[in-house]
Structures are given as C-alpha cells and as structure tokens.
Design a protein around this motif. Sequence first.
Motif, PDB file in Angstrom:
ATOM      1  N   ALA A   1       0.816  -1.217   0.000  1.00  0.00           N
ATOM      2  CA  ALA A   1       0.000   0.000   0.000  1.00  0.00           C
ATOM      3  C   ALA A   1       0.849   1.267   0.000  1.00  0.00           C
ATOM      4  O   ALA A   1       0.479   2.271  -0.615  1.00  0.00           O
ATOM      5  N   THR A   2       1.999   1.226   0.651  1.00  0.00           N
ATOM      6  CA  THR A   2       2.833   2.427   0.723  1.00  0.00           C
ATOM      7  C   THR A   2       3.867   2.510  -0.396  1.00  0.00           C
ATOM      8  O   THR A   2       4.308   3.598  -0.746  1.00  0.00           O
ATOM      9  N   SER A   3       4.250   1.368  -0.977  1.00  0.00           N
ATOM     10  CA  SER A   3       5.301   1.404  -2.000  1.00  0.00           C
ATOM     11  C   SER A   3       4.774   1.386  -3.433  1.00  0.00           C
ATOM     12  O   SER A   3       5.459   1.827  -4.345  1.00  0.00           O
ATOM     13  N   LYS A   4       3.578   0.890  -3.642  1.00  0.00           N
ATOM     14  CA  LYS A   4       3.043   0.754  -5.000  1.00  0.00           C
ATOM     15  C   LYS A   4       2.185   1.940  -5.426  1.00  0.00           C
ATOM     16  O   LYS A   4       1.828   2.081  -6.589  1.00  0.00           O
ATOM     17  N   LEU A   5       1.838   2.800  -4.471  1.00  0.00           N
ATOM     18  CA  LEU A   5       1.043   3.985  -4.760  1.00  0.00           C
ATOM     19  C   LEU A   5       1.558   5.122  -3.888  1.00  0.00           C
ATOM     20  O   LEU A   5       1.555   5.018  -2.667  1.00  0.00           O
ATOM     21  N   THR A   6       2.016   6.200  -4.530  1.00  0.00           N
ATOM     22  CA  THR A   6       2.582   7.316  -3.772  1.00  0.00           C
ATOM     23  C   THR A   6       1.481   8.084  -3.051  1.00  0.00           C
ATOM     24  O   THR A   6       0.289   7.910  -3.322  1.00  0.00           O
ATOM     25  N   GLU A   7       1.883   8.963  -2.161  1.00  0.00           N
ATOM     26  CA  GLU A   7       0.924   9.788  -1.426  1.00  0.00           C
ATOM     27  C   GLU A   7       0.064  10.628  -2.368  1.00  0.00           C
ATOM     28  O   GLU A   7      -1.091  10.914  -2.077  1.00  0.00           O
ATOM     29  N   ASP A   8       0.643  11.037  -3.506  1.00  0.00           N
ATOM     30  CA  ASP A   8      -0.125  11.831  -4.474  1.00  0.00           C
ATOM     31  C   ASP A   8      -0.700  10.957  -5.596  1.00  0.00           C
ATOM     32  O   ASP A   8      -1.007  11.437  -6.682  1.00  0.00           O
ATOM     33  N   PHE A   9      -0.861   9.653  -5.310  1.00  0.00           N
ATOM     34  CA  PHE A   9      -1.595   8.703  -6.142  1.00  0.00           C
ATOM     35  C   PHE A   9      -0.941   8.385  -7.491  1.00  0.00           C
ATOM     36  O   PHE A   9      -1.636   8.104  -8.453  1.00  0.00           O
ATOM     37  N   HIS A  10       0.376   8.392  -7.534  1.00  0.00           N
ATOM     38  CA  HIS A  10       1.081   7.899  -8.718  1.00  0.00           C
ATOM     39  C   HIS A  10       1.389   6.421  -8.509  1.00  0.00           C
ATOM     40  O   HIS A  10       1.906   6.032  -7.463  1.00  0.00           O
ATOM     41  N   ILE A  11       1.067   5.626  -9.500  1.00  0.00           N
ATOM     42  CA  ILE A  11       1.301   4.189  -9.433  1.00  0.00           C
ATOM     43  C   ILE A  11       2.800   3.916  -9.570  1.00  0.00           C
ATOM     44  O   ILE A  11       3.446   4.415 -10.487  1.00  0.00           O
ATOM     45  N   LYS A  12       3.327   3.118  -8.660  1.00  0.00           N
ATOM     46  CA  LYS A  12       4.740   2.738  -8.690  1.00  0.00           C
ATOM     47  C   LYS A  12       4.886   1.222  -8.811  1.00  0.00           C
ATOM     48  O   LYS A  12       5.845   0.644  -8.328  1.00  0.00           O
ATOM     49  N   CYS A  13       3.924   0.603  -9.442  1.00  0.00           N
ATOM     50  CA  CYS A  13       3.931  -0.843  -9.656  1.00  0.00           C
ATOM     51  C   CYS A  13       3.841  -1.085 -11.155  1.00  0.00           C
ATOM     52  O   CYS A  13       2.842  -0.720 -11.780  1.00  0.00           O
ATOM     53  N   LEU A  14       4.886  -1.656 -11.729  1.00  0.00           N
ATOM     54  CA  LEU A  14       4.886  -1.899 -13.175  1.00  0.00           C
ATOM     55  C   LEU A  14       3.730  -2.794 -13.608  1.00  0.00           C
ATOM     56  O   LEU A  14       3.190  -2.618 -14.690  1.00  0.00           O
ATOM     57  N   VAL A  15       3.341  -3.727 -12.772  1.00  0.00           N
ATOM     58  CA  VAL A  15       2.262  -4.641 -13.142  1.00  0.00           C
ATOM     59  C   VAL A  15       0.939  -3.873 -13.236  1.00  0.00           C
ATOM     60  O   VAL A  15       0.211  -3.992 -14.220  1.00  0.00           O
ATOM     61  N   VAL A  16       0.646  -3.080 -12.224  1.00  0.00           N
ATOM     62  CA  VAL A  16      -0.583  -2.285 -12.246  1.00  0.00           C
ATOM     63  C   VAL A  16      -0.540  -1.309 -13.429  1.00  0.00           C
ATOM     64  O   VAL A  16      -1.512  -1.166 -14.169  1.00  0.00           O
ATOM     65  N   LYS A  17       0.609  -0.671 -13.605  1.00  0.00           N
ATOM     66  CA  LYS A  17       0.747   0.332 -14.657  1.00  0.00           C
ATOM     67  C   LYS A  17       0.590  -0.279 -16.054  1.00  0.00           C
ATOM     68  O   LYS A  17      -0.027   0.313 -16.925  1.00  0.00           O
ATOM     69  N   LEU A  18       1.147  -1.462 -16.272  1.00  0.00           N
ATOM     70  CA  LEU A  18       1.196  -2.023 -17.620  1.00  0.00           C
ATOM     71  C   LEU A  18       0.131  -3.081 -17.911  1.00  0.00           C
ATOM     72  O   LEU A  18      -0.047  -3.457 -19.074  1.00  0.00           O
ATOM     73  N   ALA A  19      -0.564  -3.549 -16.890  1.00  0.00           N
ATOM     74  CA  ALA A  19      -1.505  -4.657 -17.093  1.00  0.00           C
ATOM     75  C   ALA A  19      -2.513  -4.368 -18.201  1.00  0.00           C
ATOM     76  O   ALA A  19      -2.701  -5.183 -19.108  1.00  0.00           O
ATOM     77  N   GLY A  20      -3.158  -3.236 -18.156  1.00  0.00           N
ATOM     78  CA  GLY A  20      -4.143  -2.904 -19.183  1.00  0.00           C
ATOM     79  C   GLY A  20      -3.526  -2.667 -20.540  1.00  0.00           C
ATOM     80  O   GLY A  20      -4.126  -2.958 -21.576  1.00  0.00           O
ATOM     81  N   GLU A  21      -2.309  -2.149 -20.526  1.00  0.00           N
ATOM     82  CA  GLU A  21      -1.634  -1.796 -21.770  1.00  0.00           C
ATOM     83  C   GLU A  21      -1.174  -3.019 -22.561  1.00  0.00           C
ATOM     84  O   GLU A  21      -1.255  -3.032 -23.783  1.00  0.00           O
ATOM     85  N   ILE A  22      -0.698  -4.044 -21.862  1.00  0.00           N
ATOM     86  CA  ILE A  22      -0.138  -5.178 -22.605  1.00  0.00           C
ATOM     87  C   ILE A  22      -0.898  -6.487 -22.420  1.00  0.00           C
ATOM     88  O   ILE A  22      -0.643  -7.445 -23.137  1.00  0.00           O
ATOM     89  N   SER A  23      -1.834  -6.532 -21.486  1.00  0.00           N
ATOM     90  CA  SER A  23      -2.609  -7.762 -21.307  1.00  0.00           C
ATOM     91  C   SER A  23      -3.460  -8.024 -22.536  1.00  0.00           C
ATOM     92  O   SER A  23      -3.966  -7.110 -23.165  1.00  0.00           O
ATOM     93  N   GLY A  24      -3.598  -9.288 -22.868  1.00  0.00           N
ATOM     94  CA  GLY A  24      -4.373  -9.665 -24.042  1.00  0.00           C
ATOM     95  C   GLY A  24      -3.562  -9.656 -25.320  1.00  0.00           C
ATOM     96  O   GLY A  24      -3.986 -10.193 -26.333  1.00  0.00           O
ATOM     97  N   ALA A  25      -2.389  -9.069 -25.269  1.00  0.00           N
ATOM     98  CA  ALA A  25      -1.506  -9.080 -26.439  1.00  0.00           C
ATOM     99  C   ALA A  25      -0.830 -10.446 -26.522  1.00  0.00           C
ATOM    100  O   ALA A  25      -0.853 -11.228 -25.584  1.00  0.00           O
ATOM    101  N   SER A  26      -0.229 -10.731 -27.644  1.00  0.00           N
ATOM    102  CA  SER A  26       0.413 -12.036 -27.792  1.00  0.00           C
ATOM    103  C   SER A  26       1.926 -11.948 -27.650  1.00  0.00           C
ATOM    104  O   SER A  26       2.626 -12.903 -27.895  1.00  0.00           O
ATOM    105  N   GLY A  27       2.434 -10.807 -27.231  1.00  0.00           N
ATOM    106  CA  GLY A  27       3.879 -10.613 -27.154  1.00  0.00           C
ATOM    107  C   GLY A  27       4.523 -11.250 -25.944  1.00  0.00           C
ATOM    108  O   GLY A  27       3.868 -11.754 -25.030  1.00  0.00           O
ATOM    109  N   LYS A  28       5.844 -11.213 -25.953  1.00  0.00           N
ATOM    110  CA  LYS A  28       6.636 -11.797 -24.868  1.00  0.00           C
ATOM    111  C   LYS A  28       6.464 -11.024 -23.568  1.00  0.00           C
ATOM    112  O   LYS A  28       6.511 -11.614 -22.492  1.00  0.00           O
TER     113      LYS A  28
END
Length: 191
Positions: free
Chosen positions: A90-117
């Motif tokens: 909770a403290t490391s993956k989302l900053t106090e000003d609500f910036h996502i610091k988790c690559l999985v959360v950040k990229l899940a929507g962007e690359i999920s469902g794709a067929s890439g590596k």
Amino acid sequence: MMKDMRQSMLDAGVTLINEHGFAGVGLMKIINEAEGTKGSFYHYFKSKEHFGEILLSDYFEEHLATLESFLNDEAMTRSERVKTYFEYWATSKLTEDFHIKCLVVKLAGEISGASGKMQMVMAEGAEKVIQRMAQFFEQGNAENDFTIQNPEDTSRMMYSLWLGSTLLAAMQKRREILENAMQETLAILER
C-alpha cells in the motif's frame, strides 16, 4: 561500466514507464535519461519489447524477493506477515499523491491480451507471486495457522484484489480503497 549502463537504462525505464506507460515512452527518452547511446541500448537489448521483457522479469524477481522476506519473517505470526506485506504494498506501489509505482498495475491494461513476450513475462511473474502465496497459505493450513479452503484460489483472488484496488485508488484518488482491501484481506485470513 557496461553493466552499470544496462542497469541505468533499466532504472530509467522503470521511472519513465511508471510515469508515462510503455507506449508513452520512446527509446530515446530512456537512452537520454540513462545518459546512454543507441549503441549501448542495442548492446543489451534487441528491441524496446525485449527491454520491456527484461524490465518486467527483473521487477518480478525483486518483488518475489521482497515477498519472501515478509513471508519468512518468523518474528511475526503468519497473519501478521501477510498484513505487513500488504502494508508495504500500500505504501510502496502507490505514492501519497496517487502515482502508481507498480509496473504490473501500470502495464496490465496496456499489454494484457496481447500475444507478445512482455505479456507472457507478466503472466508468468504474476503466477509465481500467486503460487508462492498459495504455498504459504497451504503451510499455514498444515500448521493450523489458517483455515483457508482453497489456498490457490484465495491467493489469486487476493492478488487480484490488490492489483485492482491499487488501480482504482489511483484513478479515484482515494486511499481508503486500499484500506478496504486490507480489511478484506484480514477477514480472509481470520476465516
């Protein structure tokens, strides 16, 4: 020096991608942020996609090591270990000003469902986290610390809860969403 440049590029990538997403960051932005050259980039990475694969692979390796450090801390009860891990989340993956610091959360929507590596690396990494937590729950059941009916399903649901809650908390700028995720997590552990 060469290894330092590789790591500098990966570090720059994490920072920039957490801010702008994968598609929103050009190669030259990463290279310039790391104070490298195109040649040095291509010395280590075949392409931007390959760079993303390495970035995610390293991210999950680090995340799993962090998870292990919490789950193996025998100074706490098993429930306290899970709680402390998710407090860290909770403290490391989302900053106090609500910036996502988790690559999985950040990229899940962007690359999920794709067929890439990159999608494959992300899916495999997430599965390792889920399986490690499931194993922890199974061990806890065996030692009468938990009474979790289906450790794997519970682990998958809990990981999904935290990924989704982190994203929603960032979108709505509401920290109580993570607090609610913690309450749900604790309720699961106490069943």
